[in-house]
Design a protein around this motif. Structure first.
Motif, short mmCIF file in Angstrom:
data_model
loop_
_atom_site.label_atom_id
_atom_site.label_comp_id
_atom_site.label_asym_id
_atom_site.label_seq_id
_atom_site.Cartn_x
_atom_site.Cartn_y
_atom_site.Cartn_z
N GLY A 123 2.17 9.25 -6.26
CA GLY A 123 2.20 10.63 -5.77
C GLY A 123 1.22 10.95 -4.67
N GLU A 124 0.68 9.94 -4.01
CA GLU A 124 -0.28 10.17 -2.94
C GLU A 124 0.39 10.45 -1.60
N ARG A 125 1.68 10.22 -1.52
CA ARG A 125 2.45 10.53 -0.32
C ARG A 125 3.87 10.83 -0.73
N ASP A 126 4.63 11.47 0.15
CA ASP A 126 6.01 11.82 -0.15
C ASP A 126 6.87 10.56 -0.31
N GLN A 127 7.88 10.70 -1.15
CA GLN A 127 8.83 9.60 -1.35
C GLN A 127 9.64 9.38 -0.08
N HIS A 161 0.83 -1.21 0.00
CA HIS A 161 0.00 0.00 0.00
C HIS A 161 0.87 1.26 0.00
N GLU A 162 1.86 1.30 0.88
CA GLU A 162 2.72 2.48 0.99
C GLU A 162 3.55 2.67 -0.28
N SER A 163 4.02 1.59 -0.87
CA SER A 163 4.81 1.67 -2.12
C SER A 163 3.97 2.27 -3.24
N ARG A 164 2.74 1.81 -3.35
CA ARG A 164 1.84 2.34 -4.38
C ARG A 164 1.55 3.83 -4.14
N ALA A 165 1.30 4.19 -2.89
CA ALA A 165 0.99 5.58 -2.56
C ALA A 165 2.13 6.51 -2.97
N MET A 166 3.38 6.08 -2.74
CA MET A 166 4.52 6.89 -3.16
C MET A 166 4.64 6.92 -4.68
#
Length: 149
Positions: A109-113, A101-106
């Motif tokens: 562009g849904e969360r900071d790299q 989930h976190e990998s996809r969000a980054m």
């Protein structure tokens, strides 16, 4: 504890120690068992030879004396790899089972790299790769922070 002879799809053989058969199956399903030779997480149980103790009055010679030894170059390489992983993890955040989930969000562009590490099933890792998200298995297993003594 139970020990299994394991092999990856490239034929590398090695041992693994587990609390139980179900612990092995759980770790295998989650892609946590890695080949120490190539890093593959496609690992299966290999046929095991029975343990037959040597006679106490015999001493191994020649090729027999080399069985079970690890070449010094391999030890040096494994230590260097372990050190590199340890240094990389110091600058990485544990996200546990939220890794996919976190990998996809980054990626989208849904969360900071950020540099993260965590757990993903084999299927999740394949799906991430299919989406063009760069992920790599760690060469050595990592214990979740809340499970460390």
């Amino acid at each position: 504890m139970i020990v299994f002879d394991l092999a990856c799809t490239l034929g590398h053989r090695f041992e693994g120690w587990f609390a139980s058969s179900s612990a092995f199956a759980d770790q295998q399903d989650r892609g946590l068992i890695l080949c120490p030779h190539c890093g593959s997480n496609y690992v299966m149980k290999a046929p095991m030879a029975p343990s037959v103790p040597a006679k106490s009055n015999t001493r191994p010679t020649g090729q027999q004396a080399m069985t079970g030894t690890i070449p010094p170059e391999l030890v040096t390489a494994m230590k260097a790899l372990a050190d590199a992983q340890s240094k990389a993890l110091k600058h990485s955040t544990w996200v546990g089972e939220r890794f996919a989930h976190e990998s996809r969000a980054m990626h989208y562009g849904e969360r900071d790299q950020a540099t993260i590490h965590g757990q993903a099933t084999r299927e999740e890792a394949v799906a991430l790769a299919d989406e063009g998200i760069a992920v790599v298995p760690l060469p050595f297993p990592v214990a979740p922070p809340d499970e460390i003594n």
